[in-house]
Design a protein around this motif. Structure first.
Motif, mmCIF file in Angstrom:
data_model
loop_
_atom_site.group_PDB
_atom_site.id
_atom_site.type_symbol
_atom_site.label_atom_id
_atom_site.label_comp_id
_atom_site.label_asym_id
_atom_site.label_seq_id
_atom_site.Cartn_x
_atom_site.Cartn_y
_atom_site.Cartn_z
ATOM 1 N N LEU A 194 0.806 -1.216 0.000
ATOM 2 C CA LEU A 194 0.000 0.000 0.000
ATOM 3 C C LEU A 194 0.842 1.271 0.000
ATOM 4 O O LEU A 194 0.313 2.349 -0.262
ATOM 5 N N LEU A 195 2.121 1.149 0.298
ATOM 6 C CA LEU A 195 3.017 2.309 0.248
ATOM 7 C C LEU A 195 3.641 2.352 -1.138
ATOM 8 O O LEU A 195 4.407 1.483 -1.514
ATOM 9 N N ARG A 196 3.315 3.381 -1.882
ATOM 10 C CA ARG A 196 3.759 3.426 -3.278
ATOM 11 C C ARG A 196 4.832 4.475 -3.554
ATOM 12 O O ARG A 196 5.469 4.431 -4.594
ATOM 13 N N THR A 197 5.018 5.412 -2.643
ATOM 14 C CA THR A 197 6.008 6.465 -2.882
ATOM 15 C C THR A 197 6.943 6.575 -1.683
ATOM 16 O O THR A 197 6.585 6.184 -0.565
ATOM 17 N N PRO A 198 8.140 7.103 -1.902
ATOM 18 C CA PRO A 198 9.051 7.319 -0.779
ATOM 19 C C PRO A 198 8.465 8.251 0.286
ATOM 20 O O PRO A 198 8.738 8.096 1.471
ATOM 21 N N ALA A 199 7.644 9.204 -0.117
ATOM 22 C CA ALA A 199 7.033 10.120 0.852
ATOM 23 C C ALA A 199 6.094 9.360 1.790
ATOM 24 O O ALA A 199 6.053 9.628 2.993
ATOM 25 N N GLN A 200 5.340 8.401 1.266
ATOM 26 C CA GLN A 200 4.451 7.593 2.105
ATOM 27 C C GLN A 200 5.257 6.765 3.095
ATOM 28 O O GLN A 200 4.882 6.647 4.260
ATOM 29 N N LEU A 201 6.353 6.207 2.643
ATOM 30 C CA LEU A 201 7.216 5.431 3.535
ATOM 31 C C LEU A 201 7.801 6.328 4.626
ATOM 32 O O LEU A 201 7.868 5.930 5.792
ATOM 33 N N ALA A 202 8.187 7.532 4.270
ATOM 34 C CA ALA A 202 8.738 8.465 5.254
ATOM 35 C C ALA A 202 7.701 8.812 6.322
ATOM 36 O O ALA A 202 8.030 8.898 7.511
ATOM 37 N N VAL A 203 6.448 8.976 5.922
ATOM 38 C CA VAL A 203 5.388 9.285 6.884
ATOM 39 C C VAL A 203 5.196 8.121 7.849
ATOM 40 O O VAL A 203 5.065 8.314 9.060
ATOM 41 N N VAL A 204 5.194 6.895 7.326
ATOM 42 C CA VAL A 204 5.035 5.720 8.189
ATOM 43 C C VAL A 204 6.230 5.587 9.134
ATOM 44 O O VAL A 204 6.058 5.304 10.323
ATOM 45 N N MET A 205 7.439 5.812 8.633
ATOM 46 C CA MET A 205 8.624 5.731 9.488
ATOM 47 C C MET A 205 8.575 6.781 10.593
ATOM 48 O O MET A 205 8.910 6.493 11.743
#
Length: 68
Positions: free
Chosen positions: A29-40
């Motif tokens: 469900l995480l498709r962009t580096p920005a989404q991954l950064a928010v989750v981290m």
């Protein structure tokens, strides 16, 4: 995740709040580096909150060694 949640009460272990995060990543469900950064960032904030609340309550969290 079901096996983990079923064994935790039997083993007397704390609930890890990462099952949903693992599921989100595994489902892609995480498709962009920005989404991954928010989750981290959210994970880091939750860990800091857990540390603060437990330390203020006088609880040794996380447990780095067995109690004697």
């Amino acid at each position: 995740m079901g096996l983990t949640c079923g064994l935790m009460p039997l083993l007397g272990t704390a609930h890890p709040p990462t099952a949903a995060t693992t599921l989100i990543v595994a489902m892609g469900l995480l498709r962009t580096p920005a989404q991954l950064a928010v989750v981290m960032l959210a994970v880091v904030l939750l860990v800091l909150q857990g540390l603060a609340v437990n330390r203020l309550a006088g609880l040794p969290y996380p447990l780095w060694r067995a109690r004697s």
